[in-house]
Design an enzyme around this catalytic site. Structure first.
Site, PDB file in Angstrom:
ATOM      1  N   CYS A   2     -11.292  14.896  -0.521  1.00  0.00           N
ATOM      2  CA  CYS A   2     -11.185  14.503  -2.137  1.00  0.00           C
ATOM      3  C   CYS A   2     -10.070  15.781  -2.528  1.00  0.00           C
ATOM      4  O   CYS A   2     -10.065  16.806  -1.930  1.00  0.00           O
ATOM      5  CB  CYS A   2     -12.245  14.593  -2.422  1.00  0.00           C
ATOM      6  N   ARG A  27      -4.873  13.319  -2.351  1.00  0.00           N
ATOM      7  CA  ARG A  27      -5.948  13.606  -1.504  1.00  0.00           C
ATOM      8  C   ARG A  27      -7.152  12.405  -1.467  1.00  0.00           C
ATOM      9  O   ARG A  27      -7.978  12.543  -0.661  1.00  0.00           O
ATOM     10  CB  ARG A  27      -6.837  14.923  -1.908  1.00  0.00           C
ATOM     11  N   TRP A  74     -12.184  10.519  -2.567  1.00  0.00           N
ATOM     12  CA  TRP A  74     -11.783   9.541  -1.026  1.00  0.00           C
ATOM     13  C   TRP A  74     -13.157   9.382  -0.593  1.00  0.00           C
ATOM     14  O   TRP A  74     -13.587  10.194   0.071  1.00  0.00           O
ATOM     15  CB  TRP A  74     -10.736  10.310  -0.227  1.00  0.00           C
ATOM     16  N   ASN A  98     -16.036  18.412  -2.084  1.00  0.00           N
ATOM     17  CA  ASN A  98     -15.245  17.832  -0.975  1.00  0.00           C
ATOM     18  C   ASN A  98     -15.777  18.290   0.341  1.00  0.00           C
ATOM     19  O   ASN A  98     -15.878  19.391   0.485  1.00  0.00           O
ATOM     20  CB  ASN A  98     -13.978  18.385  -1.191  1.00  0.00           C
ATOM     21  N   GLY A  99     -16.011  17.098   1.302  1.00  0.00           N
ATOM     22  CA  GLY A  99     -16.322  17.591   2.602  1.00  0.00           C
ATOM     23  C   GLY A  99     -17.727  16.357   2.920  1.00  0.00           C
ATOM     24  O   GLY A  99     -17.502  15.326   2.268  1.00  0.00           O
ATOM     25  N   GLU A 482       2.547   5.622  22.770  1.00  0.00           N
ATOM     26  CA  GLU A 482       2.381   6.228  21.492  1.00  0.00           C
ATOM     27  C   GLU A 482       3.515   7.233  21.250  1.00  0.00           C
ATOM     28  O   GLU A 482       4.108   7.221  20.135  1.00  0.00           O
ATOM     29  CB  GLU A 482       0.813   6.619  20.990  1.00  0.00           C
ATOM     30  N   LYS A 486       6.387   7.229  18.160  1.00  0.00           N
ATOM     31  CA  LYS A 486       6.369   8.435  17.268  1.00  0.00           C
ATOM     32  C   LYS A 486       7.937   8.833  17.276  1.00  0.00           C
ATOM     33  O   LYS A 486       8.521   8.974  16.345  1.00  0.00           O
ATOM     34  CB  LYS A 486       5.760   9.553  17.805  1.00  0.00           C
ATOM     35  N   GLU A 489      10.341   5.781  15.538  1.00  0.00           N
ATOM     36  CA  GLU A 489      10.109   5.749  14.168  1.00  0.00           C
ATOM     37  C   GLU A 489      10.509   6.931  13.226  1.00  0.00           C
ATOM     38  O   GLU A 489      11.055   6.443  12.339  1.00  0.00           O
ATOM     39  CB  GLU A 489       8.318   6.003  13.951  1.00  0.00           C
ATOM     40  N   HIS A 505       9.601  -0.708  38.953  1.00  0.00           N
ATOM     41  CA  HIS A 505       9.921  -2.448  38.856  1.00  0.00           C
ATOM     42  C   HIS A 505      11.084  -2.569  37.742  1.00  0.00           C
ATOM     43  O   HIS A 505      11.072  -3.728  37.177  1.00  0.00           O
ATOM     44  CB  HIS A 505       8.429  -2.961  38.302  1.00  0.00           C
ATOM     45  N   LYS A 604       4.034   2.401   4.837  1.00  0.00           N
ATOM     46  CA  LYS A 604       2.767   2.779   5.524  1.00  0.00           C
ATOM     47  C   LYS A 604       1.731   1.683   5.750  1.00  0.00           C
ATOM     48  O   LYS A 604       1.131   1.765   6.713  1.00  0.00           O
ATOM     49  CB  LYS A 604       2.129   3.813   4.342  1.00  0.00           C
TER      50      LYS A 604
HETATM   51  O1  M6R Z   1      -3.036   0.580   8.724  1.00  0.00           O
HETATM   52  P1  M6R Z   1      -2.876   0.094  10.258  1.00  0.00           P
HETATM   53  O2  M6R Z   1      -3.358   1.082  11.218  1.00  0.00           O
HETATM   54  O3  M6R Z   1      -3.327  -1.304  10.583  1.00  0.00           O
HETATM   55  O4  M6R Z   1      -1.306   0.027  10.499  1.00  0.00           O
HETATM   56  C1  M6R Z   1      -0.804  -0.484  11.711  1.00  0.00           C
HETATM   57  C2  M6R Z   1       0.630  -0.226  11.845  1.00  0.00           C
HETATM   58  O5  M6R Z   1       1.297  -0.506  10.800  1.00  0.00           O
HETATM   59  C3  M6R Z   1       0.646   1.523  12.108  1.00  0.00           C
HETATM   60  O6  M6R Z   1       0.302   2.050  12.967  1.00  0.00           O
HETATM   61  C4  M6R Z   1       2.254   1.699  12.279  1.00  0.00           C
HETATM   62  O7  M6R Z   1       2.636   1.159  13.555  1.00  0.00           O
HETATM   63  C5  M6R Z   1       2.700   3.386  12.172  1.00  0.00           C
HETATM   64  N1  M6R Z   1       3.600   3.581  10.974  1.00  0.00           N
HETATM   65  C6  M6R Z   1       2.724   4.021  13.385  1.00  0.00           C
HETATM   66  O8  M6R Z   1       3.113   5.255  12.873  1.00  0.00           O
END
Ligand code: M6R
Length: 609
Positions: A2, A27, A74, A98-99, A482, A486, A489, A505, A604
Site C-alpha cells: 500500500c 502501490r 492494495w 502498510n504490511g 520462463e 523473459k 518479451e 530430438h 499487462k
Molecule cells: O495475469 P496473468 O498471470 O493471468 O497473466 C498471464 C500472462 O499474460 C502473463 O504471465 C504474461 O505472460 C507476462 N507478460 C509474462 O511476463
C-alpha cells in the site's frame, strides 16, 4: 503493498496528502482514504476504488488542518471496501498501515475479550485498538505505541495520530518501507520519497525496528529497545519518475529486487518454524478431510502457466497425485474430462486473464472444484473460484512478470506440502525441513542479487546474439521456459526453452559456433545428465551460460559463464534460479535499448481472447 503518507506542518494537509497519494497510487489502488486533524477535531474520508473516488467525496467537504495521514490500499486482509479502507480509528487513535500483521487473529481475540468492537476485516484495525487498550491500561501515548510494536508480528510501516495530540505523528517501520521528509517547519512520512519530493528533498530512511515521533520542527527516533537512534539526513537527487521506482531505473528491476521482502509476505502466517505444517487459510474448506478428487488440472497463461508446470513437479512428487497442466487457451477449446472429482487450480497474477477465466468457468459448470492462485484481491478469477490463495506480491507494474512468478511458485510449494501431508506421502519432518528451507530463501535471494554485477557484464557480452536456447531438466525445465520467455518479451531476442533431455530430438540442430545456450544445472538428481547435455552442446560449438550451485567447481570447468545460486533443496531451486534468469533478460534488454517496462505489442493483463 500500500502507499502511506503523513504530514505535520503549517499548510493544510488535505492538499499535501492527496498529492502524495497520487504519486503513491502505483502501490495499490483498490481504495483510499485520509484523516485530517484540525480545530474541529478529526475528519476521516474514505472511498472504495481509485483515488478519483476519494477526490470526488472530498469535493463535498474539504477537511482543514495541519496534521494528517493518507493511504492508498492494495488489499491483503479483507476485501476492497470503504469499511476496510484506511485510516482506521479506535477512540483517539487513527492510523494507516502498510504490511501484514501475522498474529492479528490472536490479537483480535484478545481485544474482543477486552470488549473492543472491530468494525473491519483488516489486520490493521487491531493496531488502533491495541494502542487504545494500552492507553486504558495507563501508559502514555509514547509508551503505548512502543509497547504495541513489541506485540506485533509481521511487517509494517505505520503512521499514527492521537487526536489528543495535535502537532504530532508517530511512525514505525518493520519490513515495509518508510521514509521521513524533513522540510522547513514541516515533516512528512511516506512509503517512498515521491510522495513529498515537491516539498523537500531532505530525507531520512528509517531502518527496521525504528520508531519515533514527528512534529513540524523535529523528528526523534528510537530502536526496538527504546534507545535513541540517529539516522542520517540524505539529499534526494532523483527526479519524480525515478522516485516512484524507488530510485530504480525501471519497475521491472525494482520488482526483481523486492522479491526477498515480498516472499516473506507470501510466507507470512502460512509457515511457522517448528510447527511442522503449513497454514493455508484460503483453501482449508476445499481441502479438508479425505482428498475427494482423483485428478488435478492446473490452467494458466504465459508466466503463470510456467509456475503451473513447476506446480506439477511439486504436487506429483510430494503428494503423489496426478496433475495435468494446460494453457488456458487450449483447455477451454478441447473437451477435458471433468467431473465432481476434479480439482482445478487456476493461476493468474491479474485475476483477469480472459482465457483463464473462461476455462475456469467452463470447468466449474462441469462440476470441478476451483482453487485459484492470484495476486489481485477480489479480481474476477478469485471471485469465480471456490477458494483462493493470494500471492501477496503487491502491484506488479512491469509487463514482464517477475515477483508474481516467484510468489506463485512459493504458494505452489506450500500447497504441495499441504497436499503431501494430507495424502500421508511426506512426513512432518519433511515439512519442517521444507519450511526452514523456504524461510532461508529471502536471504538466499539477497545473496544472488548482491552478485548481479556479473550478470550485467555477461549481458554485454551476449547482447548482440540473435538467438538463445534455454535448457533445464525436471523442475528446472519450466524455469528454462520462463527464462526464454523473459528474454524474448523484453529484449526481442529469439529464445526457446526446452527440456534438456529433448535437445537431441531436434533443437541440437540449431547449435553452431558461439550459439548461446543457457543451462540450469543445480546439484539435484538430474545434475549428472545435465553435465552430459552441456558436453554435447559444447562439442558443437555452443557458448554455455550455466546456472549452478555455489562451490560447484566441476561445472565451472565445463561452461563459458557461470551464474551461482546458494545450495537448496530441489523444490526451492526454481525460486532461486528465477532471479538470474530475470536479471539476464533485464540487462540484455538494457544493452539493446528496448522499452523494458512496456515492451512492444504486449499488455499487462490480457482481458480479451
Ligand atoms: O495475469 P496473468 O498471470 O493471468 O497473466 C498471464 C500472462 O499474460 C502473463 O504471465 C504474461 O505472460 C507476462 N507478460 C509474462 O511476463
Amino acid at each position: 503493498m500500500c502507499g502511506i503518507v503523513g504530514y505535520v506542518g503549517h499548510r493544510n494537509s488535505t492538499e499535501i496528502l492527496l498529492d502524495g497519494l497520487r504519486r503513491l497510487e502505483y502501490r495499490g489502488y483498490d481504495s483510499a482514504g485520509l484523516a485530517v486533524l484540525g480545530g474541529r477535531g478529526v475528519t476521516i474520508v474514505r472511498a472504495q476504488g481509485k483515488l478519483k473516488a476519494l477526490e470526488e467525496k472530498l469535493k463535498q467537504h474539504w477537511p482543514q488542518g495541519p496534521l494528517g495521514i493518507g493511504h492508498t490500499r492494495w488489499a491483503t486482509h479483507g476485501r476492497p471496501s470503504e469499511t476496510n479502507a484506511h485510516p482506521h480509528q479506535a477512540g483517539p487513535i487513527v492510523l494507516v498501515h502498510n504490511g501484514i500483521i501475522e498474529n492479528y487473529q490472536e490479537l483480535r481475540h484478545f481485544l474482543a475479550k477486552k470488549g473492543h468492537t472491530i468494525k473491519s476485516e483488516t489486520d490493521t484495525e487491531i493496531v488502533c485498538h491495541l494502542i487504545q487498550q494500552r492507553l486504558y491500561d495507563g501508559l502514555s501515548m509514547e509508551q503505548a505505541f512502543h509497547h504495541v510494536l513489541g506485540e506485533l508480528r509481521g511487517s509494517y510501516a505505520l503512521v499514527v495520530m492521537n487526536t489528543n495530540e495535535p502537532g504530532r505523528l508517530y511512525v514505525a517501520r518493520q519490513g515495509s518501507p518508510l521514509v521521513i521528509g524533513v522540510g522547513k517547519g514541516e515533516s512528512f512520512a511516506a512509503s517512498d520519497v515521491s510522495a513529498f519530493l515537491p516539498y523537500t528533498r531532505q530525507a531520512i530512511f528509517l531502518e527496521d525496528n525504528d520508531w519515533g515521533m514527528l512534529s513540524a520542527s523535529q523528528a526523534v527516533f528510537y530502536d526496538r529497545k527504546g534507545n535513541r537512534v540517529k539516522r542520517p539526513l540524505k539529499k534526494i537527487v532523483w527526479n519524480q519518475t525515478q522516485a516512484e521506482k524507488g530510485g530504480f531505473k525501471h519497475f521491472m528491476l525494482k520488482e526483481i529486487c523486492e522479491q526477498p521482502r515480498i516472499l516473506m509476505d507470501t510466507l507470512a502466517n502460512r509457515t511457522v518454524e517448528k510447527q511442522k505444517r503449513v497454514f493455508l487459510e484460503g483453501v482449508a474448506k476445499v481441502l479438508k478431510g479425505k482428498f475427494p478428487y482423483n485428478k488435478i488440472y492446473i490452467i494458466a497463461c504465459g508466466t503463470s502457466y510456467h509456475a503451473g508446470l513447476v506446480g506439477k513437479y511439486l504436487i506429483e512428487e510430494m503428494a503423489r497425485l496426478p496433475v495435468m497442466v494446460d494453457q488456458a487457451s487450449e483447455f477451454r477449446y478441447r473437451r477435458p474430462i471433468i467431473d465432481r472429482r476434479t480439482l482445478l487450480i487456476a493461476i493468474s497474477q491479474s485475476g483477469e486473464t480472459a482465457d483463464t477465466l473462461a476455462a475456469l468457468k467452463e470447468a466449474k459448470s462441469q462440476g470441478a472444484k476451483i482453487i485459484s492462485i492470484c495476486n489481485v484481491i477480489d479480481a474476477s478469477i478469485p471471485r469465480a473460484s471456490h477458494a483462493t490463495l493470494y500471492t501477496r506480491a503487491g502491484p506488479e507494474i512491469g509487463v514482464a512478470s517477475t515477483k508474481a512468478f516467484t510468489t506463485q511458485v512459493a504458494v505452489l510449494i506450500l500447497l504441495a506440502l499441504h497436499l503431501g501431508r494430507g495424502q500421508g506421502k511426506i512426513s512432518s519432518g519433511f515439512v519442517d525441513e521444507a519450511i526452514s528451507a523456504l524461510l532461508r530463501v529471502p536471504s538466499q535471494m539477497e545473496w544472488i542479487l548482491k552478485r548481479s554485477k556479473s550478470i550485467e557484464a555477461m549481458a554485454k557480452k551476449y547482447a548482440k546474439r540473435s538467438s538463445f536456447l534455454y535448457f533445464g531438466r525436471g523442475v528446472n525445465f519450466p524455469i528454462a521456459l520462463e527464462g526464454a520467455l523473459k528474454l524474448k518479451e523484453i529484449s526481442y531476442i529469439h529464445a526457446e526453452g526446452y527440456s534438456a533431455g529433448e535437445m537431441k530430438h531436434g533443437p541440437i540442430a540449431l547449435i553452431d559456433k558461439g550459439m548461446p545456450v543457457v543451462v540450469l544445472a543445480p546439484q539435484d538428481k538430474t545434475y549428472e545428465k545435465v553435465l552430459s547435455n552441456i558436453a554435447e552442446v559444447k562439442a558443437r560449438g555452443a557458448s554455455v551460460i550455466a546456472v549452478g550451485t555455489e562451490g560447484d567447481r566441476e561445472l565451472a570447468r565445463h561452461v563459458d559463464d557461470l551464474l551461482l545460486i546458494p545450495p537448496a533443496p530441489w523444490y526451492v531451486t526454481p525460486l532461486l534460479e528465477s532471479i538470474p534468469m530475470q536479471l539476464l533478460a533485464y540487462h540484455m534488454a538494457i544493452c539493446r535499448g528496448t522499452d523494458v517496462d512496456q515492451p512492444r505489442n504486449l499488455a499487462k493483463s490480457v482481458t480479451v481472447e
